[in-house]
Design a protein around this motif. Structure first.
Motif, PDB file in Angstrom:
ATOM      1  N   GLY A 204      25.097  50.432  60.722  1.00  0.00           N
ATOM      2  CA  GLY A 204      26.401  49.596  61.457  1.00  0.00           C
ATOM      3  C   GLY A 204      27.689  49.297  60.502  1.00  0.00           C
ATOM      4  N   ILE A 205      26.901  48.947  59.400  1.00  0.00           N
ATOM      5  CA  ILE A 205      27.948  48.985  57.820  1.00  0.00           C
ATOM      6  C   ILE A 205      28.397  49.890  57.360  1.00  0.00           C
ATOM      7  CG2 ILE A 205      28.261  47.177  56.595  1.00  0.00           C
ATOM      8  CD1 ILE A 205      25.436  45.617  57.993  1.00  0.00           C
ATOM      9  N   ALA A 206      30.096  49.976  57.024  1.00  0.00           N
ATOM     10  CA  ALA A 206      30.699  51.057  55.987  1.00  0.00           C
ATOM     11  C   ALA A 206      30.383  50.314  54.873  1.00  0.00           C
ATOM     12  CB  ALA A 206      31.945  51.163  56.393  1.00  0.00           C
ATOM     13  N   VAL A 207      30.260  50.898  53.727  1.00  0.00           N
ATOM     14  CA  VAL A 207      30.032  50.796  52.599  1.00  0.00           C
ATOM     15  C   VAL A 207      31.212  51.659  51.655  1.00  0.00           C
ATOM     16  CG1 VAL A 207      29.068  51.006  50.080  1.00  0.00           C
ATOM     17  CG2 VAL A 207      27.442  50.592  52.302  1.00  0.00           C
ATOM     18  N   VAL A 208      32.320  50.765  51.616  1.00  0.00           N
ATOM     19  CA  VAL A 208      33.198  51.741  50.993  1.00  0.00           C
ATOM     20  C   VAL A 208      33.767  51.851  49.575  1.00  0.00           C
ATOM     21  CG1 VAL A 208      34.973  51.460  53.095  1.00  0.00           C
ATOM     22  CG2 VAL A 208      34.594  49.889  50.736  1.00  0.00           C
ATOM     23  N   GLY A 209      32.666  51.361  49.091  1.00  0.00           N
ATOM     24  CA  GLY A 209      32.683  51.468  47.303  1.00  0.00           C
ATOM     25  C   GLY A 209      31.474  50.566  46.738  1.00  0.00           C
TER      26      GLY A 209
ATOM     27  N   VAL B 124      35.109  44.247  40.661  1.00  0.00           N
ATOM     28  CA  VAL B 124      36.270  43.639  41.148  1.00  0.00           C
ATOM     29  C   VAL B 124      37.527  44.675  41.133  1.00  0.00           C
ATOM     30  CG1 VAL B 124      38.145  42.289  40.133  1.00  0.00           C
ATOM     31  CG2 VAL B 124      36.357  41.624  39.795  1.00  0.00           C
ATOM     32  N   GLU B 125      37.579  45.472  40.492  1.00  0.00           N
ATOM     33  CA  GLU B 125      38.278  46.662  40.776  1.00  0.00           C
ATOM     34  C   GLU B 125      38.180  47.681  42.017  1.00  0.00           C
ATOM     35  OE1 GLU B 125      40.199  50.755  41.211  1.00  0.00           O
ATOM     36  OE2 GLU B 125      37.575  50.162  40.911  1.00  0.00           O
ATOM     37  N   GLN B 126      37.153  47.285  42.305  1.00  0.00           N
ATOM     38  CA  GLN B 126      36.715  48.672  44.295  1.00  0.00           C
ATOM     39  C   GLN B 126      37.042  47.585  44.846  1.00  0.00           C
ATOM     40  OE1 GLN B 126      34.926  51.883  45.204  1.00  0.00           O
ATOM     41  NE2 GLN B 126      36.305  51.971  42.871  1.00  0.00           N
ATOM     42  N   VAL B 127      36.683  46.456  44.810  1.00  0.00           N
ATOM     43  CA  VAL B 127      37.098  45.300  45.540  1.00  0.00           C
ATOM     44  C   VAL B 127      38.586  45.443  46.015  1.00  0.00           C
ATOM     45  CG1 VAL B 127      37.336  42.876  46.720  1.00  0.00           C
ATOM     46  CG2 VAL B 127      35.030  43.947  45.425  1.00  0.00           C
ATOM     47  N   GLU B 128      39.539  45.222  44.522  1.00  0.00           N
ATOM     48  CA  GLU B 128      41.156  44.349  44.766  1.00  0.00           C
ATOM     49  C   GLU B 128      41.942  46.269  45.673  1.00  0.00           C
ATOM     50  OE1 GLU B 128      41.882  44.210  41.117  1.00  0.00           O
ATOM     51  OE2 GLU B 128      41.731  41.813  41.135  1.00  0.00           O
TER      52      GLU B 128
ATOM     53  N   ASP C 196      30.724  35.737  37.395  1.00  0.00           N
ATOM     54  CA  ASP C 196      32.013  35.897  36.695  1.00  0.00           C
ATOM     55  C   ASP C 196      33.148  36.425  38.130  1.00  0.00           C
ATOM     56  OD1 ASP C 196      31.555  34.691  33.901  1.00  0.00           O
ATOM     57  OD2 ASP C 196      30.916  35.942  33.129  1.00  0.00           O
ATOM     58  N   ALA C 197      32.059  37.393  38.250  1.00  0.00           N
ATOM     59  CA  ALA C 197      32.757  38.081  39.842  1.00  0.00           C
ATOM     60  C   ALA C 197      32.516  37.399  40.600  1.00  0.00           C
ATOM     61  CB  ALA C 197      32.445  39.372  39.964  1.00  0.00           C
ATOM     62  N   ILE C 198      32.363  36.523  41.233  1.00  0.00           N
ATOM     63  CA  ILE C 198      32.628  35.484  42.660  1.00  0.00           C
ATOM     64  C   ILE C 198      33.599  35.056  41.903  1.00  0.00           C
ATOM     65  CG2 ILE C 198      31.702  34.072  43.778  1.00  0.00           C
ATOM     66  CD1 ILE C 198      29.234  34.906  43.043  1.00  0.00           C
TER      67      ILE C 198
ATOM     68  N   ASP D  60      41.242  36.493  43.086  1.00  0.00           N
ATOM     69  CA  ASP D  60      42.534  37.856  42.898  1.00  0.00           C
ATOM     70  C   ASP D  60      42.122  38.740  44.403  1.00  0.00           C
ATOM     71  OD1 ASP D  60      42.559  37.187  40.601  1.00  0.00           O
ATOM     72  OD2 ASP D  60      41.745  39.176  39.887  1.00  0.00           O
ATOM     73  N   ALA D  61      40.163  37.559  45.231  1.00  0.00           N
ATOM     74  CA  ALA D  61      40.777  38.786  46.324  1.00  0.00           C
ATOM     75  C   ALA D  61      39.910  37.867  47.334  1.00  0.00           C
ATOM     76  CB  ALA D  61      39.730  40.313  46.563  1.00  0.00           C
ATOM     77  N   PRO D  62      40.723  36.757  47.688  1.00  0.00           N
ATOM     78  CA  PRO D  62      40.037  35.489  48.778  1.00  0.00           C
ATOM     79  C   PRO D  62      39.716  35.908  49.921  1.00  0.00           C
ATOM     80  CG  PRO D  62      42.781  35.575  47.911  1.00  0.00           C
ATOM     81  CD  PRO D  62      42.231  35.920  47.422  1.00  0.00           C
ATOM     82  N   ALA D  63      40.605  37.017  50.475  1.00  0.00           N
ATOM     83  CA  ALA D  63      40.000  37.300  51.980  1.00  0.00           C
ATOM     84  C   ALA D  63      38.753  38.073  52.014  1.00  0.00           C
ATOM     85  CB  ALA D  63      41.041  38.224  51.963  1.00  0.00           C
TER      86      ALA D  63
END
Length: 214
Positions: free
Chosen positions: A28-33, A42-46, A66-68, A74-77
């Motif tokens: 039940g966990i969606a993979v959106v990218g 990073v681009e996919q998360v943004e 580096d990604a973390i 850039d995506a603290p949420a």
């Protein structure tokens, strides 16, 4: 019906990534990218703003660390969960201090991985038991008197609390050991996190080991 947890997978091994996607979606966990590199991850998360980014540490265009760091800025949420083969203490400390809320090994059970995603999404911190055992062994091996070589910003009581946090004790157990209330323990932990400039108990324990605060 509640909204499913959303994730982005940053993993360069195509077959592992496909298997992980199937595993998560079955629970039940969606993979959106998905992405195989730091830059595309990073681009996919943004783009998708997922609840959780699952990050491998070994990527072709750089380290997962580096990604973390980039995601923390850039995506603290988005909560970060590392899923890796590395049991190296340096990788663990770098990942946690860079902003990861969790660190699991790729040979973890399905239940552990799914539970880890749900835990970091809920704001909790999680470590692989095997990696945590190594960290705690290092903590105990480097144990020293409470007033020696410690960060002067921490009071003696805060150092006692931090040592018990690093041993995995919860607030109730710490209170029983030190004969103080759980509310007082919570206040001490809040002060420790602020003084060490970290976000959670795991980061505090890792910082204590890395900087030999105890």
């Amino acid at each position: 019906m509640s909204r499913p947890i959303t994730t982005v997978l940053i993993e360069d091994h195509t077959l592992f990534r496909a298997g992980l996607r199937e595993l998560l979606e079955e629970h039940g966990i969606a993979v959106v990218g998905e992405a195989p590199t730091v830059a595309s991850g990073v681009e996919q998360v943004e783009r998708h703003a997922p609840d959780v980014a699952i990050v491998d540490l070994s990527l072709p265009d750089g380290s997962g660390i580096d990604a973390i760091r980039r995601l923390a800025d850039d995506a603290p949420a988005t909560a970060v969960l590392v899923l890796t083969v590395s049991e190296a203490e340096e990788d663990l400390t770098d990942a946690v201090l860079a902003g990861s809320r969790g660190y699991l090994l790729k040979d973890a059970s399905v239940e552990t991985i799914v539970g880890g995603v749900r835990a970091v999404c809920a704001g909790e911190a999680i470590l692989s038991p095997r990696v945590a055992a190594t960290l705690l062994a290092r903590m105990r091996a480097s144990s020293r008197p409470a007033d020696a070589h410690c960060d002067a910003r921490l009071s003696p009581r805060e150092r006692e609390v931090l040592r018990l946090v690093a041993d995995g004790a919860d607030n109730a157990a710490i209170g029983q050991r030190l004969y103080i209330s759980p509310h007082t323990v919570k206040n001490h932990i809040s002060s420790i996190l602020a003084k060490l400039h970290v976000a959670n108990r795991i980061q505090a324990a890792v910082r204590a080991v890395r900087d030999e605060l105890l």
